[in-house]
Design a protein around this motif. Structure first.
Motif: not given
Lengths: 233, 137
Positions: B48-49, B52-53, B55-57, B88
């Motif tokens: 999941g990390m 999400l990373r 999407l964050e980036d 997620v």
């Protein structure tokens, strides 16, 4: 170990919304094992909150870190600068970790990111179950190693209640009756005579019912002289 | 001139997932999106990390493409991948974000039509909800 669960993310986002600088602090002990507040969970939470902020156009600086044990001041002290540099700290440890930070830096805001649930054990991957309530007077040597206080919904001390049927608990038919399990264990150990012995009414003053508990061990405590850092007297 | 196409990140397993993507790419098909593929040994390795990373980036949508569940090279890898994607999605929902931005797909390496369909579906999602933190492209 202490088993906790992450708070719903909308609740966390709402708590943090008014603040510009947030530090999320995880713990590598119990809450890492129960997959609630370890390093990975902190990273995921920070990322998710950043995505949310990006979506909402909110300017908020969020960073995450993790300490070995958040309930011990020595470990928290190592990240003191990071804590005090933020407007608010979100503790991803159990309530003990959050309260340790709160007690160390009382003027600083520390919010809980987890709901602390119970003393439990990992039964299988992804499943934790309660086995102790910390009543302060352990009796499992008389119950085949199974705690009737934690595992019986009614904390019965002298055998099952009338609601036990087909080895299941009437409160939740998915749950095994603790006293059926105790019977089986004592039978296995050839100690069934114990099931007939009567346990008197429990003294609950050793539990939380007696108020906040503090355990002390005189030989481990520092003398006032030692506390001043002057060595052993 | 900046690339205004939807930004999509795909985590593809090095077995069937990546092969299906390569097969589609060799056909010369053009996509309506900027797709960045990340090859992973197995979708069971995707966490999941990582999603999400991405999407964050800057990714607008993320997909995970693994082997067919009953034909996974590592037996249960794509089942694990689906579970992570599900977690997620739950996190995004809790935050009031669109869970459709993250999806899990399965393909056999010979399914040349699957990859273009996946990209088209994710492009639709981004067109519907817009990029994260910006106007609709």
């Amino acid at each position: 170990m202490i088993v906790a669960k992450r708070k719903p993310l909308n609740e966390i986002a709402e708590m943090l919304a008014p603040y510009k600088k947030v530090t999320v602090i995880g713990c590598r002990s119990c809450v890492a094992i129960c997959l609630a507040g370890g390093e990975k969970e902190v990273k995921m939470l920070v990322s998710a909150l950043k995505v949310k902020n990006k979506r909402d156009g909110r300017k908020q600086h969020i960073e995450g870190t993790v300490v070995e044990r958040q309930c011990e001041k020595e470990w928290v002290q190592e990240i003191e600068a990071q804590i005090l540099d933020s407007d608010v700290t979100l503790s991803m440890a159990c309530s003990l970790g959050a309260q340790t930070i709160g007690d160390m830096y009382p003027k600083h805001l520390t919010f809980p990111g987890l709901n602390t649930g119970m003393f439990g054990v990992p039964e299988e991957q992804g499943v934790w179950s309660e086995k102790c309530v910390g009543c302060g007077n352990c009796i499992i040597h008389t119950t085949g190693g199974i705690c009737p206080i934690a595992r019986c919904a009614k904390s019965m001390l002298n055998g099952p209640c009338g609601g036990s049927a087909n080895r299941k608990c009437e409160v939740n038919l998915e749950v095994d009756c603790a006293w059926a399990a105790i019977y089986d264990r004592l039978k296995l150990q050839n100690r069934l005579d114990l099931i007939e012995s009567v346990t008197p009414a429990k003294d609950w003053s050793t539990s939380h019912s007696g108020g906040r508990r503090v355990f002390e061990r005189e030989d481990a405590k520092l003398t006032p002289h030692q506390k001043k850092g002057k060595g052993v007297t | 001139m900046p690339d205004t196409r939807p930004k999509i990140v795909g985590f593809c397993c090095e077995r069937h997932g990546m092969d299906a993507a390569v097969l589609a790419a060799r056909s010369g098909k053009q996509f309506e999106a900027s797709v960045r593929l990340v090859q992973v040994p197995c979708t069971g390795r995707v966490d999941g990390m990582h999603i999400l990373r991405a999407l964050e980036d800057g990714a607008d949508a993320v997909f995970v493409l693994g082997c067919l569940e009953k034909n996974c090279y590592y037996d249960t890898g794509s089942i694990e991948g689906r579970k992570r994607v599900g977690y997620v999605k739950q996190m995004l929902s809790e935050l009031g974000l669109e869970k459709e931005r993250v999806e899990m797909f399965n393909a056999a390496s010979s399914n040349s039509w699957v990859f273009p369909e996946i990209v088209a579906k994710m492009v639709e999602v981004v067109k519907k909800f817009g990029p994260i933190g910006g106007e609709k492209r």
